[in-house]
Write a protein that holds these residues in place. Structure first.
Motif, PDB file in Angstrom:
ATOM      1  N   GLU A  63       0.831  -1.213   0.000  1.00 58.07           N
ATOM      2  CA  GLU A  63       0.000   0.000   0.000  1.00 58.07           C
ATOM      3  C   GLU A  63       0.861   1.256   0.000  1.00 58.07           C
ATOM      4  OE1 GLU A  63      -2.744   2.447   3.183  1.00 58.07           O
ATOM      5  OE2 GLU A  63      -3.102   0.287   3.009  1.00 58.07           O
ATOM      6  N   LYS A  64       1.906   1.264   0.817  1.00 58.02           N
ATOM      7  CA  LYS A  64       2.750   2.454   0.915  1.00 58.02           C
ATOM      8  C   LYS A  64       3.425   2.775  -0.410  1.00 58.02           C
ATOM      9  CE  LYS A  64       3.699   1.962   5.869  1.00 58.02           C
ATOM     10  NZ  LYS A  64       4.711   1.616   6.900  1.00 58.02           N
ATOM     11  N   THR A  98       2.408   1.867  -3.417  1.00 59.64           N
ATOM     12  CA  THR A  98       1.371   2.250  -4.374  1.00 59.64           C
ATOM     13  C   THR A  98       0.953   3.708  -4.193  1.00 59.64           C
ATOM     14  OG1 THR A  98       0.535  -0.017  -4.444  1.00 59.64           O
ATOM     15  CG2 THR A  98      -0.961   1.716  -5.183  1.00 59.64           C
ATOM     16  N   LYS A  99       0.726   4.107  -2.956  1.00 62.15           N
ATOM     17  CA  LYS A  99       0.254   5.469  -2.688  1.00 62.15           C
ATOM     18  C   LYS A  99       1.373   6.496  -2.839  1.00 62.15           C
ATOM     19  CE  LYS A  99      -2.623   5.962   0.789  1.00 62.15           C
ATOM     20  NZ  LYS A  99      -3.222   5.838   2.140  1.00 62.15           N
ATOM     21  N   HIS A 100       2.578   6.155  -2.364  1.00 64.80           N
ATOM     22  CA  HIS A 100       3.686   7.104  -2.411  1.00 64.80           C
ATOM     23  C   HIS A 100       4.065   7.476  -3.846  1.00 64.80           C
ATOM     24  CE1 HIS A 100       7.362   9.130  -1.130  1.00 64.80           C
ATOM     25  NE2 HIS A 100       7.998   8.484  -2.105  1.00 64.80           N
ATOM     26  N   GLY A 129       2.077   7.028  -6.501  1.00 62.06           N
ATOM     27  CA  GLY A 129       0.905   7.329  -7.326  1.00 62.06           C
ATOM     28  C   GLY A 129       0.568   6.254  -8.335  1.00 62.06           C
ATOM     29  N   ASN A 168      -8.836   5.518  -6.704  1.00 57.83           N
ATOM     30  CA  ASN A 168      -7.933   6.592  -6.281  1.00 57.83           C
ATOM     31  C   ASN A 168      -7.264   6.223  -4.954  1.00 57.83           C
ATOM     32  OD1 ASN A 168      -6.573   8.974  -5.889  1.00 57.83           O
ATOM     33  ND2 ASN A 168      -8.396  10.238  -5.580  1.00 57.83           N
ATOM     34  N   PRO A 169      -6.272   5.350  -4.993  1.00 56.45           N
ATOM     35  CA  PRO A 169      -5.633   4.879  -3.753  1.00 56.45           C
ATOM     36  C   PRO A 169      -5.102   6.008  -2.873  1.00 56.45           C
ATOM     37  CG  PRO A 169      -4.925   3.572  -5.618  1.00 56.45           C
ATOM     38  CD  PRO A 169      -5.685   4.722  -6.188  1.00 56.45           C
ATOM     39  N   ALA A 170      -4.570   7.050  -3.489  1.00 58.91           N
ATOM     40  CA  ALA A 170      -3.962   8.140  -2.719  1.00 58.91           C
ATOM     41  C   ALA A 170      -4.977   8.872  -1.846  1.00 58.91           C
ATOM     42  CB  ALA A 170      -3.277   9.123  -3.662  1.00 58.91           C
ATOM     43  N   SER A 171      -6.255   8.772  -2.195  1.00 56.87           N
ATOM     44  CA  SER A 171      -7.294   9.473  -1.437  1.00 56.87           C
ATOM     45  C   SER A 171      -7.703   8.726  -0.171  1.00 56.87           C
ATOM     46  CB  SER A 171      -8.535   9.673  -2.310  1.00 56.87           C
ATOM     47  OG  SER A 171      -9.167   8.422  -2.573  1.00 56.87           O
ATOM     48  N   ASP A 210      -4.804   5.834   5.724  1.00 55.82           N
ATOM     49  CA  ASP A 210      -3.801   4.783   5.886  1.00 55.82           C
ATOM     50  C   ASP A 210      -4.460   3.433   6.182  1.00 55.82           C
ATOM     51  OD1 ASP A 210      -1.817   6.575   5.451  1.00 55.82           O
ATOM     52  OD2 ASP A 210      -1.259   6.841   7.558  1.00 55.82           O
ATOM     53  N   LEU A 247      -6.501   0.707   1.849  1.00 56.76           N
ATOM     54  CA  LEU A 247      -6.260  -0.065   0.627  1.00 56.76           C
ATOM     55  C   LEU A 247      -5.898  -1.509   0.986  1.00 56.76           C
ATOM     56  CD1 LEU A 247      -6.115   0.213  -2.483  1.00 56.76           C
ATOM     57  CD2 LEU A 247      -3.646   0.554  -2.224  1.00 56.76           C
TER      58      LEU A 247
END
Length: 320
Positions: free
Chosen positions: A237-238, A240-242, A244, A270-273, A276, A279
């Motif tokens: 997850e980290k 993927t989000k970091h 983008g 939209n994983p970044a949205s 923590d 996802l």
């Protein structure tokens, strides 16, 4: 004395290299031989191996039984036993099927490991987006390394892996996993690999087996999974989000012996949205749905729940 120690050290190092080479040659020869067997003979061998593995060796029988009973408390003992035996049949199939990766033709591999909805990934790549594909130890996860066959040579598909302690066997597994065109990225080098991809500006696909249990010193986040409160790894997850990346879930269905269907679907648009760990929670919910459908196809021999929060409560209750 220093010279003697150096000579001794050199001799020891050389001895280990010889041992590794012999072990590599021996294991590789066995895997190669198994890979050349037709599937009909391979499955006859699998059936023959079930009896000694299950009844004589009793390979991780206690672990498998405990995992199943704790994960499916509503099932009867007869149902648990039925799933257990199906799992061992399937587990042996997966081990032998994985050997086939050393020699199976790409055409045969694509016929047996069918990826549905690959257009989803192609559209993301065409839009300039790199993609994280989340999957678990479900179905034949080794055959998923054939996903590179479904893309052009200039489209990189990489899979993150955890190196095995046995170095000769690790070399063989890397050879098997790379044969169908996928790149292999050591888990500890994932961030650097993705960063380099982002800097290159070329979209790529990154396969992440995200259901592994963290080490005891890494028990930070827990969530509900198969009737347990389990610690989970959140690195997928980290990353993927970091960076983008798009987030896609890979579901697997065993159609019949030696044939699988992989279905790709958006894990979240939209994983970044997401807050923590959300996802990761969505991934485990999807994975559990897959397992409920074909429970024998999950890796029950793994001690996935050894650090579960409710483990001690169950053990105390059993002693009362």
């Amino acid at each position: 004395m220093r010279g003697i120690e150096n000579n001794k050290s050199g001799h020891t190092s050389e001895s280990w290299r010889v041992i590794d080479s012999v072990q590599y040659g021996a294991v590789y020869s066995v895997v190669k031989f198994l890979s050349l067997l037709p599937f009909s003979l391979l499955y006859l061998l699998s059936d023959a191996l079930f009896l000694p593995l299950y009844y004589l060796v009793r390979y991780r029988r206690k672990v498998v039984r405990r995992n199943l009973k704790e994960s499916f408390p509503a099932k009867t003992d007869e149902e648990i036993l039925r799933i257990e035996k199906r799992f061992y049949h399937f587990f042996i199939d997966v081990v032998l099927e994985s050997c086939k990766l050393l020699s199976i033709s790409p055409a045969e591999m694509k016929k047996r490991m069918n990826f549905v909805n690959m257009d989803l990934l192609r559209e993301m790549l065409a839009g300039g987006e790199s993609v994280s594909v989340f999957l678990g130890h479900y179905g034949n996860w080794e055959w998923i390394s054939s996903s590179g066959l479904w893309f052009d040579e200039n489209e990189t598909v990489a899979q993150v892996y955890h190196p095995l302690r046995n170095k000769p066997v690790d070399r063989i597994m890397l050879k098997i996993r790379r044969r169908m065109g996928n790149a292999c990225v050591e888990m500890t080098k994932t961030v650097r690999f993705v960063a380099e991809l982002k800097d290159s500006g070329t979209p790529r696909i990154l396969g992440l087996i995200a259901d592994q249990s963290p080490a005891k010193n890494g028990l930070k986040h827990y969530l509900h999974f198969l009737n347990h409160e389990v610690p989970v790894l959140t690195g997928s997850e980290k990353v993927t989000k970091h960076f983008g990346l798009e987030a896609v879930f890979l579901g697997v269905k065993r159609v019949k012996r030696g044939y699988y269907e992989c279905n790709l679907s958006v894990l979240h648009p939209n994983p970044a949205s997401l807050p923590d760990y959300e996802l990761t929670s969505i991934f485990f919910e999807r994975l559990e749905s897959e397992i409920q459908r074909q429970p024998e196809c999950y890796l029950w021999s793994h001690k996935r729940f050894k650090y579960a929060k409710n483990k001690n409560d169950r053990q105390e209750a059993e002693l009362q």
